[in-house]
Write a protein that holds these residues in place. Structure first.
Motif, short mmCIF file in Angstrom:
data_model
loop_
_atom_site.label_atom_id
_atom_site.label_comp_id
_atom_site.label_asym_id
_atom_site.label_seq_id
_atom_site.Cartn_x
_atom_site.Cartn_y
_atom_site.Cartn_z
N PHE A 55 31.47 35.36 31.39
CA PHE A 55 31.36 33.95 31.04
C PHE A 55 29.99 33.61 30.45
CE2 PHE A 55 34.87 32.19 34.11
CZ PHE A 55 35.81 32.98 33.45
N ASP A 59 19.87 37.42 34.29
CA ASP A 59 20.77 38.01 35.28
C ASP A 59 19.95 38.71 36.35
OD1 ASP A 59 24.05 38.61 35.25
OD2 ASP A 59 22.86 39.83 36.63
N ALA A 60 20.40 38.53 37.59
CA ALA A 60 19.66 39.08 38.73
C ALA A 60 19.73 40.60 38.77
CB ALA A 60 20.22 38.50 40.03
N SER A 112 31.64 40.25 39.19
CA SER A 112 33.10 40.30 39.02
C SER A 112 33.47 40.97 37.70
CB SER A 112 33.70 38.89 39.05
OG SER A 112 33.46 38.30 40.30
N SER A 113 32.57 40.93 36.74
CA SER A 113 32.82 41.58 35.45
C SER A 113 32.42 43.06 35.48
CB SER A 113 32.02 40.89 34.34
OG SER A 113 32.26 39.51 34.32
N ARG A 127 39.72 45.52 32.39
CA ARG A 127 40.36 44.23 32.68
C ARG A 127 41.50 44.02 31.70
NH1 ARG A 127 38.02 44.76 36.79
NH2 ARG A 127 36.40 43.44 37.70
N VAL A 128 42.61 43.54 32.21
CA VAL A 128 43.80 43.31 31.39
C VAL A 128 43.58 42.10 30.47
CG1 VAL A 128 46.26 42.68 31.46
CG2 VAL A 128 45.29 44.23 33.20
N VAL A 162 17.38 33.59 39.65
CA VAL A 162 16.81 32.25 39.51
C VAL A 162 17.54 31.26 40.40
CG1 VAL A 162 16.30 32.79 37.09
CG2 VAL A 162 18.27 31.40 37.62
N CYS A 185 35.80 44.93 44.48
CA CYS A 185 35.24 43.86 43.65
C CYS A 185 35.57 42.54 44.33
CB CYS A 185 35.86 43.96 42.26
SG CYS A 185 35.07 42.90 41.03
N GLN A 186 35.35 41.42 43.67
CA GLN A 186 35.80 40.15 44.26
C GLN A 186 36.35 39.26 43.18
OE1 GLN A 186 32.04 40.62 44.66
NE2 GLN A 186 32.15 40.04 42.51
N GLU A 188 36.63 35.34 42.21
CA GLU A 188 35.89 34.11 42.56
C GLU A 188 36.89 32.97 42.35
OE1 GLU A 188 34.79 36.26 40.07
OE2 GLU A 188 36.04 35.06 38.77
N HIS A 205 41.51 36.26 36.72
CA HIS A 205 42.10 36.35 35.38
C HIS A 205 41.15 35.93 34.27
CE1 HIS A 205 42.93 31.92 34.80
NE2 HIS A 205 42.79 31.95 36.11
N PHE A 253 38.28 37.29 32.84
CA PHE A 253 37.48 38.15 31.96
C PHE A 253 37.90 38.05 30.50
CE2 PHE A 253 36.01 41.85 29.81
CZ PHE A 253 34.72 42.00 30.29
N LYS A 254 39.18 38.23 30.27
CA LYS A 254 39.71 38.24 28.89
C LYS A 254 39.34 37.01 28.11
CE LYS A 254 44.00 37.82 30.77
NZ LYS A 254 43.59 37.22 32.06
C1 LIG Z 1 39.37 43.59 40.82
C2 LIG Z 1 39.39 42.58 39.75
C3 LIG Z 1 40.35 42.66 38.75
C4 LIG Z 1 40.36 41.70 37.74
N1 LIG Z 1 41.28 41.82 36.75
C5 LIG Z 1 41.21 41.01 35.69
C6 LIG Z 1 42.03 41.26 34.57
O1 LIG Z 1 42.80 42.22 34.56
N2 LIG Z 1 41.92 40.43 33.49
C7 LIG Z 1 41.05 39.38 33.48
O2 LIG Z 1 41.00 38.68 32.48
N3 LIG Z 1 40.25 39.12 34.55
C8 LIG Z 1 40.31 39.91 35.64
N4 LIG Z 1 39.49 39.70 36.70
C9 LIG Z 1 38.65 38.50 36.76
C10 LIG Z 1 37.41 38.61 35.95
O3 LIG Z 1 36.85 39.91 36.06
C11 LIG Z 1 36.41 37.56 36.40
O4 LIG Z 1 37.03 36.29 36.45
C12 LIG Z 1 35.24 37.48 35.43
O5 LIG Z 1 34.70 38.77 35.25
C13 LIG Z 1 34.20 36.52 35.97
O6 LIG Z 1 33.07 36.58 35.12
P1 LIG Z 1 31.80 35.68 35.44
O7 LIG Z 1 30.90 35.85 34.29
O8 LIG Z 1 32.21 34.31 35.84
O9 LIG Z 1 31.19 36.30 36.78
P2 LIG Z 1 30.33 37.69 37.02
O10 LIG Z 1 30.85 38.77 36.22
O11 LIG Z 1 30.26 37.84 38.49
O12 LIG Z 1 28.94 37.31 36.44
C14 LIG Z 1 28.02 36.49 37.14
C15 LIG Z 1 26.64 37.05 36.90
O13 LIG Z 1 25.69 36.14 37.43
C16 LIG Z 1 24.62 36.87 37.95
N5 LIG Z 1 23.95 35.99 38.91
C17 LIG Z 1 24.52 35.41 40.00
N6 LIG Z 1 23.61 34.63 40.61
C18 LIG Z 1 22.48 34.70 39.90
C19 LIG Z 1 21.20 34.12 40.01
N7 LIG Z 1 20.91 33.27 41.01
N8 LIG Z 1 20.27 34.42 39.09
C20 LIG Z 1 20.52 35.27 38.07
N9 LIG Z 1 21.73 35.85 37.91
C21 LIG Z 1 22.70 35.56 38.81
C22 LIG Z 1 25.27 38.10 38.57
O14 LIG Z 1 24.39 39.20 38.66
C23 LIG Z 1 26.41 38.38 37.60
O15 LIG Z 1 26.08 39.37 36.64
C24 LIG Z 1 39.43 40.64 37.74
C25 LIG Z 1 38.46 40.56 38.74
C26 LIG Z 1 38.44 41.54 39.73
C27 LIG Z 1 37.37 41.46 40.76
#
Ligand SMILES: Cc1cc2nc3c(=O)[nH]c(=O)nc-3n(C[C@H](O)[C@H](O)[C@H](O)COP(=O)(O)OP(=O)(O)OC[C@H]3O[C@@H](n4cnc5c(N)ncnc54)[C@H](O)[C@@H]3O)c2cc1C
Length: 410
Positions: free
Chosen positions: A22, A41-42, A51-52, A57-58, A179, A329-330, A332, A359, A361-362
């Motif tokens: 995101f 990023d931390a 989570s990414s 990821r599908v 941060v 993984c988790q 959210e 869901h 990532f894509k």
């Molecule tokens: C097992 C699993 C399977 C999945 N399968 C799919 C799929 O098939 N298709 C699909 O589309 N989606 C899928 N998803 C969901 C998708 O992966 C997530 O919704 C997406 O990756 C979320 O991205 P994000 O950027 O919001 O969060 P994240 O990837 O968690 O990124 C957040 C970032 O913020 C950073 N951060 C956090 N706090 C701080 C701070 N205070 N200061 C600096 N940096 C910070 C972290 O280090 C991290 O890198 C799946 C998820 C999981 C866990």
């Protein structure tokens, strides 16, 4: 648009916190809109806690009756493919997606016209035709089958790193630091506090902190995002047996009492596929709560036994296949499985972006363009993604599949 004080660089300066799917795509889209960007990023883009941070990821367009997600998938797929060509690194593997329903298929049927409209059609197959096409799958108990041809998988961790590299190449600053949001000054966020105690100021702030968002904003987000523990298993396919490779088997989803899905092994068509990790099996059921920072990520015997049971039932040749890798993984989760994208309720220059709920990532590319529009043009966030729509859930979070199932077919 957030006003910026007079200074040497007149561009809007946006700090994006979080370099996951995101935050990374938001940073890139903001650069494309002419903003100056600092991406924090931390632990780095696509790190093991994020989570990414998984292997794959599908990406599929089927999203029940919700046209917005299907449109965002179509747009995202276009951008993912443009990006991999431009960056010279393979991020998308087209395999198709096989949807198998042992229960009602309202979710799929509601999607069909929407998929057709955006050019990602899915066709219904008879079970007999599916059995003939993929004899390596055991279809017993399956009532209906759909095949979405344009679907595939994205290389998640690698993609986050590629996006961050593109942010830097396009003049953005990528910084490794944890941060915290600084205090509010009237209706504005006054800055960020870095882990070393220093301060950082920009004109606008986007917090895309995945499972940490509720922790960073305990009052505004809090329990509206609940991280749950999800276990993923990669099984080893028999030596030299290509029936379970991505060239011969699509991604599959099984809708029964629970939802299981998987990604075929050996994407070695180009010698760099994540299939090298093995044949992926995952359970979409929301797991136990997880602390994304402190918890250990070791799989459990219970979930391994469940994954093995699915494998043996649907892919009998793989019964007894060894686990070659596993990940914890988790998700959210928001209460209704929809994304969370809103302006901070107390700060006109800060946005909260998350709630990928298993869901998201894509959708990164389309979401990034949307968020850049909110920040740069000052348009209002979409009602369905706003904080006000989300009350902390009483029970376990629901998945977007469950939300889709309750809708009447179109
Ligand atoms: C097992 C699993 C399977 C999945 N399968 C799919 C799929 O098939 N298709 C699909 O589309 N989606 C899928 N998803 C969901 C998708 O992966 C997530 O919704 C997406 O990756 C979320 O991205 P994000 O950027 O919001 O969060 P994240 O990837 O968690 O990124 C957040 C970032 O913020 C950073 N951060 C956090 N706090 C701080 C701070 N205070 N200061 C600096 N940096 C910070 C972290 O280090 C991290 O890198 C799946 C998820 C999981 C866990």
């Amino acid at each position: 648009m957030v006003g910026s004080p007079a200074r040497l660089d007149p561009r809007l300066h946006v700090a994006v916190v979080g370099a996951g799917a995101f935050g990374g795509w938001t940073a890139l889209a903001l650069l494309g809109r002419g903003a100056r960007v600092t991406l924090f990023d931390a632990w780095g883009p696509g790190n093991s806690r994020a989570s990414s941070g998984g292997e794959s990821r599908v990406i599929r367009g089927m999203y029940g009756p919700d046209p917005l997600y299907t449109e965002w998938v179509a747009r995202s797929l276009e951008v993912w493919q443009e990006a991999e060509t431009r960056w010279g690194t393979r991020l998308f593997h087209k395999t198709g997606c096989l949807w198998m329903f042992a229960t009602d298929d309202v979710y799929a049927r509601a999607s069909l016209p929407l998929l057709e409209k955006v050019g990602l059609p899915a066709v219904e197959l008879t079970v007999a035709a599916a059995r003939e096409r993929w004899p390596q799958i055991e279809f017993s108990g399956i009532r209906t089958v759909f095949f979405e041809e344009q679907a595939g998988y994205l290389r998640a961790r690698r993609a986050c790193q590629a996006v961050a590299a593109a942010v830097a190449a396009q003049g953005g600053e990528v910084r490794s630091a944890a941060v915290r949001p600084g205090p509010l000054r009237g209706h504005f966020l006054g800055g960020l506090t870095l882990q070393d105690g220093s301060r950082f100021e920009a004109d606008a702030y986007v917090f895309a902190c995945g499972p940490w968002l509720g922790r960073l904003f305990p009052t505004e987000v809090g329990e509206r995002i609940r991280p749950t523990r999800q276990e993923i298993f990669f099984f080893g396919t028999p030596e030299g047996d290509s029936r379970f490779d991505s060239a011969n088997l699509p991604i599959w989803m099984e809708f029964g009492e629970r939802i299981f899905y998987g990604i075929p092994g050996s994407g070695s068509v180009d010698g760099q596929g994540d299939g090298a990790r093995g044949f992926k099996v995952a359970d979409d059921t929301r797991g136990e709560p997880i602390d994304p920072t402190g918890d250990e990520r070791l799989p459990t015997a219970v979930h391994l036994a469940e994954a093995r049971e699915v494998l043996a039932r649907r892919f009998p040749v793989l019964a007894g296949a060894p686990v070659v890798e596993a990940r914890v993984c988790q998700y959210e989760n928001t209460p209704d499985g929809h994304l969370l994208v809103d302006r901070h309720p107390g700060a006109d220059n800060a946005w909260l972006v998350g709630g990928g709920s298993g869901h998201g990532f894509k959708l990164g590319p389309a979401l990034g363009e949307h968020v850049a529009g909110l920040v740069v043009d000052g348009v209002e966030p979409l009602p369905q993604f706003r904080l006000a729509h989300r009350q902390p859930p009483a029970g376990k979070p629901r998945s977007q599949f469950e939300a889709g199932r309750r809708e009447p077919p179109l």
